[in-house]
Design a protein around this motif. Structure first.
Motif, PDB file in Angstrom:
ATOM      1  N   VAL A   2       0.839  -1.191   0.000  1.00  0.00           N
ATOM      2  CA  VAL A   2       0.000   0.000   0.000  1.00  0.00           C
ATOM      3  C   VAL A   2       0.880   1.248   0.000  1.00  0.00           C
ATOM      4  O   VAL A   2       1.835   1.351   0.762  1.00  0.00           O
ATOM      5  N   GLN A   3       0.550   2.156  -0.865  1.00  0.00           N
ATOM      6  CA  GLN A   3       1.232   3.450  -0.893  1.00  0.00           C
ATOM      7  C   GLN A   3       0.201   4.555  -1.012  1.00  0.00           C
ATOM      8  O   GLN A   3      -0.742   4.452  -1.800  1.00  0.00           O
ATOM      9  N   LEU A   4       0.391   5.588  -0.241  1.00  0.00           N
ATOM     10  CA  LEU A   4      -0.415   6.800  -0.355  1.00  0.00           C
ATOM     11  C   LEU A   4       0.498   7.919  -0.818  1.00  0.00           C
ATOM     12  O   LEU A   4       1.647   8.023  -0.362  1.00  0.00           O
ATOM     13  N   VAL A   5      -0.019   8.748  -1.693  1.00  0.00           N
ATOM     14  CA  VAL A   5       0.772   9.862  -2.211  1.00  0.00           C
ATOM     15  C   VAL A   5      -0.067  11.128  -2.128  1.00  0.00           C
ATOM     16  O   VAL A   5      -1.161  11.194  -2.690  1.00  0.00           O
ATOM     17  N   GLU A   6       0.478  12.116  -1.423  1.00  0.00           N
ATOM     18  CA  GLU A   6      -0.160  13.415  -1.377  1.00  0.00           C
ATOM     19  C   GLU A   6       0.504  14.334  -2.399  1.00  0.00           C
ATOM     20  O   GLU A   6       1.695  14.199  -2.690  1.00  0.00           O
ATOM     21  N   SER A   7      -0.270  15.264  -2.901  1.00  0.00           N
ATOM     22  CA  SER A   7       0.270  16.269  -3.812  1.00  0.00           C
ATOM     23  C   SER A   7      -0.541  17.547  -3.667  1.00  0.00           C
ATOM     24  O   SER A   7      -1.607  17.545  -3.038  1.00  0.00           O
ATOM     25  N   GLY A   8      -0.007  18.617  -4.228  1.00  0.00           N
ATOM     26  CA  GLY A   8      -0.747  19.873  -4.245  1.00  0.00           C
ATOM     27  C   GLY A   8      -0.250  20.923  -3.269  1.00  0.00           C
ATOM     28  O   GLY A   8      -0.763  22.037  -3.262  1.00  0.00           O
ATOM     29  N   GLY A   9       0.722  20.564  -2.449  1.00  0.00           N
ATOM     30  CA  GLY A   9       1.251  21.553  -1.524  1.00  0.00           C
ATOM     31  C   GLY A   9       2.131  22.559  -2.233  1.00  0.00           C
ATOM     32  O   GLY A   9       2.418  22.438  -3.424  1.00  0.00           O
ATOM     33  N   GLY A  10       2.547  23.561  -1.484  1.00  0.00           N
ATOM     34  CA  GLY A  10       3.421  24.569  -2.060  1.00  0.00           C
ATOM     35  C   GLY A  10       3.418  25.832  -1.240  1.00  0.00           C
ATOM     36  O   GLY A  10       2.961  25.848  -0.089  1.00  0.00           O
ATOM     37  N   SER A  17      -5.462  29.885  -1.503  1.00  0.00           N
ATOM     38  CA  SER A  17      -6.084  28.567  -1.438  1.00  0.00           C
ATOM     39  C   SER A  17      -5.167  27.515  -2.037  1.00  0.00           C
ATOM     40  O   SER A  17      -4.353  27.807  -2.925  1.00  0.00           O
ATOM     41  N   LEU A  18      -5.327  26.314  -1.565  1.00  0.00           N
ATOM     42  CA  LEU A  18      -4.657  25.159  -2.139  1.00  0.00           C
ATOM     43  C   LEU A  18      -5.602  23.965  -2.056  1.00  0.00           C
ATOM     44  O   LEU A  18      -6.419  23.879  -1.133  1.00  0.00           O
ATOM     45  N   ARG A  19      -5.460  23.056  -2.997  1.00  0.00           N
ATOM     46  CA  ARG A  19      -6.186  21.802  -2.909  1.00  0.00           C
ATOM     47  C   ARG A  19      -5.171  20.670  -2.881  1.00  0.00           C
ATOM     48  O   ARG A  19      -4.412  20.486  -3.843  1.00  0.00           O
ATOM     49  N   LEU A  20      -5.171  19.946  -1.785  1.00  0.00           N
ATOM     50  CA  LEU A  20      -4.297  18.793  -1.650  1.00  0.00           C
ATOM     51  C   LEU A  20      -5.026  17.555  -2.130  1.00  0.00           C
ATOM     52  O   LEU A  20      -6.228  17.402  -1.927  1.00  0.00           O
ATOM     53  N   GLY A 119       3.735  12.926   2.758  1.00  0.00           N
ATOM     54  CA  GLY A 119       3.441  14.295   3.137  1.00  0.00           C
ATOM     55  C   GLY A 119       3.712  15.280   2.016  1.00  0.00           C
ATOM     56  O   GLY A 119       4.560  15.055   1.151  1.00  0.00           O
ATOM     57  N   THR A 120       2.949  16.345   2.011  1.00  0.00           N
ATOM     58  CA  THR A 120       3.183  17.441   1.075  1.00  0.00           C
ATOM     59  C   THR A 120       3.281  18.732   1.885  1.00  0.00           C
ATOM     60  O   THR A 120       2.415  19.021   2.713  1.00  0.00           O
ATOM     61  N   PRO A 121       4.346  19.495   1.692  1.00  0.00           N
ATOM     62  CA  PRO A 121       4.541  20.699   2.510  1.00  0.00           C
ATOM     63  C   PRO A 121       3.691  21.864   2.013  1.00  0.00           C
ATOM     64  O   PRO A 121       3.576  22.102   0.799  1.00  0.00           O
ATOM     65  N   VAL A 122       3.128  22.562   2.956  1.00  0.00           N
ATOM     66  CA  VAL A 122       2.375  23.778   2.680  1.00  0.00           C
ATOM     67  C   VAL A 122       3.020  24.917   3.470  1.00  0.00           C
ATOM     68  O   VAL A 122       3.195  24.811   4.678  1.00  0.00           O
ATOM     69  N   THR A 123       3.375  25.959   2.760  1.00  0.00           N
ATOM     70  CA  THR A 123       3.951  27.139   3.401  1.00  0.00           C
ATOM     71  C   THR A 123       3.093  28.343   3.056  1.00  0.00           C
ATOM     72  O   THR A 123       2.860  28.633   1.879  1.00  0.00           O
TER      73      THR A 123
END
Length: 126
Positions: A2-10, A17-20, A119-123
């Motif tokens: 099993v792998q989960l992948v997040e994307s959409g950070g920045g 606004s952001l959508r992860l 994880g995806t970083p959000v700043t």
């Protein structure tokens, strides 16, 4: 496996606004409870929100005052993805955001899910 992948950070300015997005392999998300978590620098991991297998959105006591009304979890069953839409972002939302799940995970249960993304970083900064 099993792998989960997040994307959409920045990097986003305050008020933006952001959508992860969270997608998985080795497990389908469409009928499982899927949680969103975050960990800010120097702080413990925090539950942000969760979507149940019946598409109910759960907010948690520790974070709901800060995210409810600004963060929305949704599910796209056609593409087997779960999203975290974040609006009116604030500098205090800066963190690494994670999605997590497992076959027995319950949004309002005890314990942590078994499967986590990287994880995806959000700043949020001007």
């Amino acid at each position: 496996q099993v792998q989960l992948v997040e994307s959409g950070g920045g990097l986003v300015q305050p008020g933006g606004s952001l959508r992860l997005s969270c997608e998985a392999s080795g497990i389908t998300l469409d009928s499982n409870d899927v949680g969103w978590f975050r960990q800010a620098p120097g702080k413990e991991r925090e539950k942000v929100s969760c979507i149940t297998g019946t598409d109910e959105t759960i907010y948690y006591e520790d974070s709901k005052d800060s995210v409810k009304g600004r963060f929305t979890v949704s599910r796209d069953n056609a593409n087997d993805r779960v999203y975290l839409q974040m609006t009116s972002l604030k500098p205090e939302d800066t963190a690494v955001y994670y999605c997590a799940t497992d076959l027995l995970y319950e949004c309002e249960g005890f314990g942590s899910p078994d499967y986590w993304g990287q994880g995806t970083p959000v700043t949020v900064s001007a």
